[in-house]
Design a protein around this motif. Sequence first.
Motif, mmCIF file in Angstrom:
data_model
loop_
_atom_site.group_PDB
_atom_site.id
_atom_site.type_symbol
_atom_site.label_atom_id
_atom_site.label_comp_id
_atom_site.label_asym_id
_atom_site.label_seq_id
_atom_site.Cartn_x
_atom_site.Cartn_y
_atom_site.Cartn_z
ATOM 1 N N TYR A 14 0.814 -1.215 0.000
ATOM 2 C CA TYR A 14 0.000 0.000 0.000
ATOM 3 C C TYR A 14 0.850 1.269 0.000
ATOM 4 C CZ TYR A 14 -2.969 3.740 1.772
ATOM 5 O OH TYR A 14 -3.608 4.938 1.940
ATOM 6 N N ASN A 15 0.485 2.184 -0.883
ATOM 7 C CA ASN A 15 1.083 3.517 -0.983
ATOM 8 C C ASN A 15 2.459 3.535 -1.633
ATOM 9 O OD1 ASN A 15 0.114 6.164 -0.519
ATOM 10 N ND2 ASN A 15 1.696 6.482 1.029
ATOM 11 N N ASP A 16 2.924 2.382 -2.121
ATOM 12 C CA ASP A 16 4.171 2.365 -2.887
ATOM 13 C C ASP A 16 4.000 3.200 -4.155
ATOM 14 O OD1 ASP A 16 5.709 0.856 -1.226
ATOM 15 O OD2 ASP A 16 5.547 -1.005 -2.362
ATOM 16 N N GLU A 17 5.042 3.927 -4.515
ATOM 17 C CA GLU A 17 5.024 4.673 -5.770
ATOM 18 C C GLU A 17 5.405 3.729 -6.906
ATOM 19 O OE1 GLU A 17 6.398 8.983 -6.293
ATOM 20 O OE2 GLU A 17 8.068 7.828 -7.151
ATOM 21 N N ILE A 18 4.601 3.706 -7.954
ATOM 22 C CA ILE A 18 4.854 2.815 -9.084
ATOM 23 C C ILE A 18 4.738 3.579 -10.403
ATOM 24 C CG2 ILE A 18 4.137 0.680 -7.960
ATOM 25 C CD1 ILE A 18 1.399 1.000 -9.329
ATOM 26 N N PHE A 19 5.314 2.985 -11.435
ATOM 27 C CA PHE A 19 5.219 3.530 -12.781
ATOM 28 C C PHE A 19 4.401 2.548 -13.614
ATOM 29 C CE2 PHE A 19 9.067 5.127 -10.845
ATOM 30 C CZ PHE A 19 8.972 6.494 -11.090
ATOM 31 N N VAL A 20 3.294 3.035 -14.171
ATOM 32 C CA VAL A 20 2.351 2.175 -14.889
ATOM 33 C C VAL A 20 2.407 2.478 -16.378
ATOM 34 C CG1 VAL A 20 -0.058 1.447 -15.081
ATOM 35 C CG2 VAL A 20 0.839 2.213 -12.869
ATOM 36 N N THR A 21 2.565 1.439 -17.196
ATOM 37 C CA THR A 21 2.540 1.594 -18.647
ATOM 38 C C THR A 21 1.239 1.006 -19.192
ATOM 39 O OG1 THR A 21 3.701 -0.514 -18.994
ATOM 40 C CG2 THR A 21 5.050 1.478 -18.821
ATOM 41 N N PHE A 22 0.892 1.395 -20.419
ATOM 42 C CA PHE A 22 -0.391 1.029 -20.998
ATOM 43 C C PHE A 22 -0.233 0.505 -22.424
ATOM 44 C CE2 PHE A 22 -0.970 4.333 -17.890
ATOM 45 C CZ PHE A 22 -2.091 3.947 -17.182
ATOM 46 N N ARG A 23 -1.253 -0.203 -22.866
ATOM 47 C CA ARG A 23 -1.375 -0.578 -24.270
ATOM 48 C C ARG A 23 -2.792 -0.266 -24.721
ATOM 49 N NH1 ARG A 23 -4.389 -5.114 -25.258
ATOM 50 N NH2 ARG A 23 -4.654 -6.627 -23.538
ATOM 51 N N VAL A 82 12.522 3.129 -19.224
ATOM 52 C CA VAL A 82 13.550 3.852 -19.997
ATOM 53 C C VAL A 82 13.277 3.803 -21.487
ATOM 54 C CG1 VAL A 82 15.345 3.529 -18.264
ATOM 55 C CG2 VAL A 82 15.021 1.782 -20.019
ATOM 56 N N SER A 83 12.392 2.887 -21.914
ATOM 57 C CA SER A 83 12.147 2.713 -23.341
ATOM 58 C C SER A 83 10.954 3.515 -23.851
ATOM 59 C CB SER A 83 11.926 1.234 -23.659
ATOM 60 O OG SER A 83 10.807 0.729 -22.940
ATOM 61 N N THR A 84 10.226 4.160 -22.951
ATOM 62 C CA THR A 84 9.053 4.929 -23.354
ATOM 63 C C THR A 84 8.797 6.073 -22.375
ATOM 64 O OG1 THR A 84 6.654 4.823 -23.784
ATOM 65 C CG2 THR A 84 7.520 3.389 -22.066
ATOM 66 N N SER A 85 8.170 7.119 -22.870
ATOM 67 C CA SER A 85 7.763 8.234 -22.009
ATOM 68 C C SER A 85 6.274 8.165 -21.703
ATOM 69 C CB SER A 85 8.079 9.572 -22.695
ATOM 70 O OG SER A 85 7.318 9.720 -23.887
ATOM 71 N N GLU A 86 5.611 7.125 -22.242
ATOM 72 C CA GLU A 86 4.158 6.994 -22.101
ATOM 73 C C GLU A 86 3.807 6.124 -20.898
ATOM 74 O OE1 GLU A 86 2.975 5.546 -25.909
ATOM 75 O OE2 GLU A 86 3.743 7.318 -26.954
ATOM 76 N N VAL A 100 -18.770 6.420 -21.389
ATOM 77 C CA VAL A 100 -18.170 7.551 -20.686
ATOM 78 C C VAL A 100 -16.658 7.320 -20.592
ATOM 79 C CG1 VAL A 100 -18.224 8.973 -18.612
ATOM 80 C CG2 VAL A 100 -20.282 7.741 -19.327
ATOM 81 N N TYR A 101 -15.893 8.301 -21.026
ATOM 82 C CA TYR A 101 -14.443 8.172 -20.964
ATOM 83 C C TYR A 101 -13.787 9.537 -20.839
ATOM 84 C CZ TYR A 101 -14.566 9.456 -25.939
ATOM 85 O OH TYR A 101 -14.781 10.113 -27.139
ATOM 86 N N ALA A 102 -12.519 9.529 -20.469
ATOM 87 C CA ALA A 102 -11.736 10.757 -20.358
ATOM 88 C C ALA A 102 -10.560 10.677 -21.315
ATOM 89 C CB ALA A 102 -11.229 10.950 -18.933
ATOM 90 N N GLU A 103 -10.253 11.793 -21.954
ATOM 91 C CA GLU A 103 -9.037 11.888 -22.753
ATOM 92 C C GLU A 103 -7.957 12.497 -21.873
ATOM 93 O OE1 GLU A 103 -9.482 13.964 -26.428
ATOM 94 O OE2 GLU A 103 -10.361 12.230 -27.442
ATOM 95 N N VAL A 104 -6.844 11.780 -21.772
ATOM 96 C CA VAL A 104 -5.759 12.206 -20.882
ATOM 97 C C VAL A 104 -4.446 12.220 -21.655
ATOM 98 C CG1 VAL A 104 -4.529 11.740 -18.727
ATOM 99 C CG2 VAL A 104 -6.953 11.140 -18.933
ATOM 100 N N ALA A 105 -3.725 13.322 -21.555
ATOM 101 C CA ALA A 105 -2.391 13.399 -22.144
ATOM 102 C C ALA A 105 -1.386 12.919 -21.104
ATOM 103 C CB ALA A 105 -2.070 14.827 -22.571
ATOM 104 N N ILE A 106 -0.503 11.998 -21.496
ATOM 105 C CA ILE A 106 0.494 11.487 -20.551
ATOM 106 C C ILE A 106 1.896 11.629 -21.121
ATOM 107 C CG2 ILE A 106 -1.149 9.845 -19.566
ATOM 108 C CD1 ILE A 106 0.384 7.613 -20.992
ATOM 109 N N LYS A 107 2.834 11.910 -20.236
ATOM 110 C CA LYS A 107 4.236 12.021 -20.631
ATOM 111 C C LYS A 107 5.108 12.011 -19.384
ATOM 112 C CE LYS A 107 7.536 15.040 -23.045
ATOM 113 N NZ LYS A 107 7.714 16.349 -23.724
ATOM 114 N N ASN A 108 6.087 11.126 -19.386
ATOM 115 C CA ASN A 108 7.079 11.075 -18.298
ATOM 116 C C ASN A 108 6.465 11.061 -16.902
ATOM 117 O OD1 ASN A 108 9.198 11.097 -20.181
ATOM 118 N ND2 ASN A 108 9.272 13.332 -20.205
ATOM 119 N N GLY A 109 5.433 10.243 -16.733
ATOM 120 C CA GLY A 109 4.840 10.048 -15.423
ATOM 121 C C GLY A 109 3.705 10.983 -15.077
ATOM 122 N N ILE A 110 3.507 12.031 -15.876
ATOM 123 C CA ILE A 110 2.468 13.018 -15.591
ATOM 124 C C ILE A 110 1.275 12.794 -16.513
ATOM 125 C CG2 ILE A 110 1.892 15.484 -15.509
ATOM 126 C CD1 ILE A 110 4.862 16.036 -15.065
ATOM 127 N N GLY A 111 0.066 12.884 -15.951
ATOM 128 C CA GLY A 111 -1.152 12.787 -16.741
ATOM 129 C C GLY A 111 -2.004 14.027 -16.527
#
Length: 203
Positions: free
Chosen positions: A77-86, A103-107, A170-181
């Motif tokens: 719980y509460n661990d910081e993680i980096f999540v990638t998507f397809r 390191v292979s993607t900014s998404e 219902v959906y949201a459009e989100v711009a993501i880059k280098n961990g920020i959405g």
Amino acid sequence: MKSKSIVLIAFILVVIAQLFVPIQMINSQEDVLTTGKTLKFKMAPIDPYDAFRGKFIYLNFANDRIPVNNETRKLKYNDEIFVTFRDSAGYALPVSASKTKPVSTSEYIKAKVDYVDNRAVLKFNSAVNRSNRLYVYFDYPFNRFYMNEDKAPEAEKAYATASRDLKENVYAEVAIKNGIGVVKDVFIDSIPIKDYVEKLADQ
């Protein structure tokens, strides 16, 4: 006199520091909006009372979990993680989570672990995992969509109702880059929520 000058200089430095942080955040978000990749995130049903926040809509995302594997089972719980998507039928689907920055993607996005589902086994077993569907659940960091204060109440009602109606997409459009959405807009049946609310008002 000298002490007053020191106090004044210290005060000015504090003010500059306080202004620098929000300006830096705004610039970072603008960069993500203009150069980041835009993904569509499906929304999950929400209790209508949870959406009523005044100036913003609380967003509840549908795909908020990663299957447990040899790495993700160690998370807590509460661990910081980096999540990638397809891409999955036009929508973002989380496929991996790690405490190490990709390191292979900014998404990717930086998120926090909400819950690790290990109830079925004390020791990880991939065969048991497949049959019992164990997951790591995480919280999306971009769960607010701010709107004009006059339109927010009706938008909140429309969003809460539509998110519970299986007939409406219902959906949201989100711009993501280098961990920020950064949430660009929320859509109901492919219509921006602002326009959707105005459409309902005209009926």
